[in-house]
Every structure is written in C-alpha cells, then in structure tokens.
Design an enzyme around this catalytic site. Structure first.
Site: not given
Length: 296
Positions: A118-119, A159, A245, A274
C-alpha cells in the site's frame, strides 16, 4: 507544528505485539519503530500503509528475526505510536519521504531489504530508487508507485472523498473490510488504539489525497524519475501480491515486465485481501526469508 501523541496506555496488552518500543526524532516529531533480531544483521525494512501501523507486521516480524535478520518496522508519522500532526496540510508525499530518510540516516541502515505494501510501496519504492546504494533487495506485496499518468479507478475517487469528508473514519473497520478473514475484537482494538478520537486521524485521512492521480501532481515528476531507476534495477525484486485485492490487481505483472531484477524471481500469489499481512503472514514472511537465503 501542532501534533498529538497517543497515550501509552492505549497500547497496553495488545494481542501478539510484544515488541519493545524504539523512537527517533524526525524534524521535531517522534517516530516509533520496532527493531527486532540481531543488530549486526542486514536489515529488513517493513513499511505499512493506509490506515494501518507496524501492528500489521506482528506475525511476520518474529519469523524473519528468527531467521537471523534484523527487522525494522516503523510507524509512519501520523500512525501507530508515532506523533500525529493535527493539520492535514502538514502531510505531503515529500514530508513522509523526508521523515523516513531521516530514520534511515539515524539508524545508519545499509544493505536494506525493503518489504512494502500500500502506501509503504509509494514511499518505499521511491526511497529505494533515490538511495539505491542502500538497498540490496525489494519485496512488494499489493503495492505500486503511481505517477499520475495512468487512469485511476472510479472506486479510488470514492475512497478519497470518503477519507476527506466522511464524519466517521472507522480505522479498524476499514482494515477489516480489506481482509479475507474477520479480525477479532482484540485485533480491532489494536488498530483503533493509535486514534483515541478524530483529532488524531489527520494523517490517515490525508493519505488518499496524496496519491498522484494526474500528470501534474506535485509528486509525479519525482515518481517518474524513480521509475527510470527502477527500470534499470537489477537487484532482486520479488512480488508477493494477493489473489483478492481489487485495488492493486495486476500491479505485480506490471512491475515484473519493467524491472530487470524481477526476472527469474520466485514470484508468488498469496491468499488474501488488500492487507495480505493479515491473511497470509507466514507465507509472506517465508517468501522474504527464502529470497534472502538465496542471496547469502
């Protein structure tokens, strides 16, 4: 800069999180990190994403440390046990990069294996590309380095708007919705622990709007420059994406085709949503250990 510090009492007796806390000062803010395993071993840097914290890696850290690796899992500023600026404007792609680089410098980390999702990937992949001499390998699970040149799914805009404008931003429920298995009450308490109330959530709410979604985004040029480095990256590059995901689906193939170091690696598709660290932590950790054993 105005910031909040989550009371230590919020982190008492968390399930499966026995790690001693460590702290570094980054630009006047306190950044927390887990530091397990032999101090003289090559480090594995595990970077979490949105809106989690180092608790996400709690099942993986002991497996990698037991294999003889030093495992460092920071809480990004705004998350976990790290300080939390209260103004969303205090968070930018570049400030997060600067905070992480300060941690690496203070710990004098070299020969790093990056593990990111992710980030953690948006930050980690650029961190490695801008400091390639400090990294020996990269493992990406459900992550990417966007430049704003690709079309963004409509779901992402929803989102982003939710993160910015919704009166409620239920951290544990968001993470629970991104896993195959259902989190237990103690796990949900742990994910909510860093955020006693809405004032602590500015960093978590800011992240979605910092993703480059147009070619003119402030981070786009730096990310394009990072891709030029990654397209010449011949050190080991392993993908361990999950099979469930919808956010990052296909990103593993995209990177395998463009990054030379991905050629011939034992890429895996793990079972999970995810947050694959919740669904397949043992398989994820073993993939890391196997990669590093092959480098020994």
């Amino acid at each position: 800069m105005d910031f909040l510090r989550t009371p230590d009492s919020r982190f008492e007796r968390l399930l499966d999180y026995p790690f001693d806390p460590h702290y570094a000062d980054v630009d006047g803010l306190r950044m927390h990190y887990v530091d397990e395993g032999p101090r003289d071993a090559h480090p594995i840097l595990m970077l979490h994403g949105e809106p989690s914290w180092s608790y996400l890696y709690r099942h993986m850290i002991p497996i990698c440390a037991a294999a003889g690796h030093r495992v460092i899992a920071p809480d990004l500023i705004g998350f976990g046990k790290s300080d939390k600026p209260t103004d969303m404007a205090a968070y930018s792609y570049q400030t997060h990069m600067d905070w992480l680089l300060s941690l690496l410098d203070q710990l004098e980390l070299e020969n790093i294996t990056l593990v990111c999702q992710d980030w953690g990937s948006l930050l980690g992949l650029r961190l490695a590309a801008e400091n390639p001499e400090r990294f020996r390998a990269i493992v990406v699970g459900n992550g990417m380095l966007p430049t704003g040149d690709q079309k963004v799914p409509a779901a992402f805009q929803l989102w982003k708007n939710f993160a910015i404008y919704s009166p409620l931003f239920p951290i544990a429920r968001i993470i629970d919705s991104g896993t195959f298995r259902k989190l237990g009450p103690d796990e949900r308490r742990a994910y909510d622990a860093p955020f006693p109330n809405r004032k602590y959530k500015a960093g978590a709410r800011a992240f979605p709007k910092l993703v480059p979604v147009t070619p003119e985004d402030p981070a786009s040029d730096a990310n394009r420059a990072a891709w030029k480095v990654l397209e010449q990256w011949d050190k080991p590059f392993l993908t361990t994406f999950s099979n469930g995901d919808p956010i990052t689906r296909g990103g593993d193939t995209f990177m395998q085709e463009r990054i030379p170091g991905a050629k011939g690696q034992p890429h895996q598709t793990l079972v999970g949503g995810h947050f694959l660290q919740e669904d397949s932590p043992v398989a994820f950790a073993r993939a890391i250990n196997d990669l590093l054993a092959a480098l020994a």
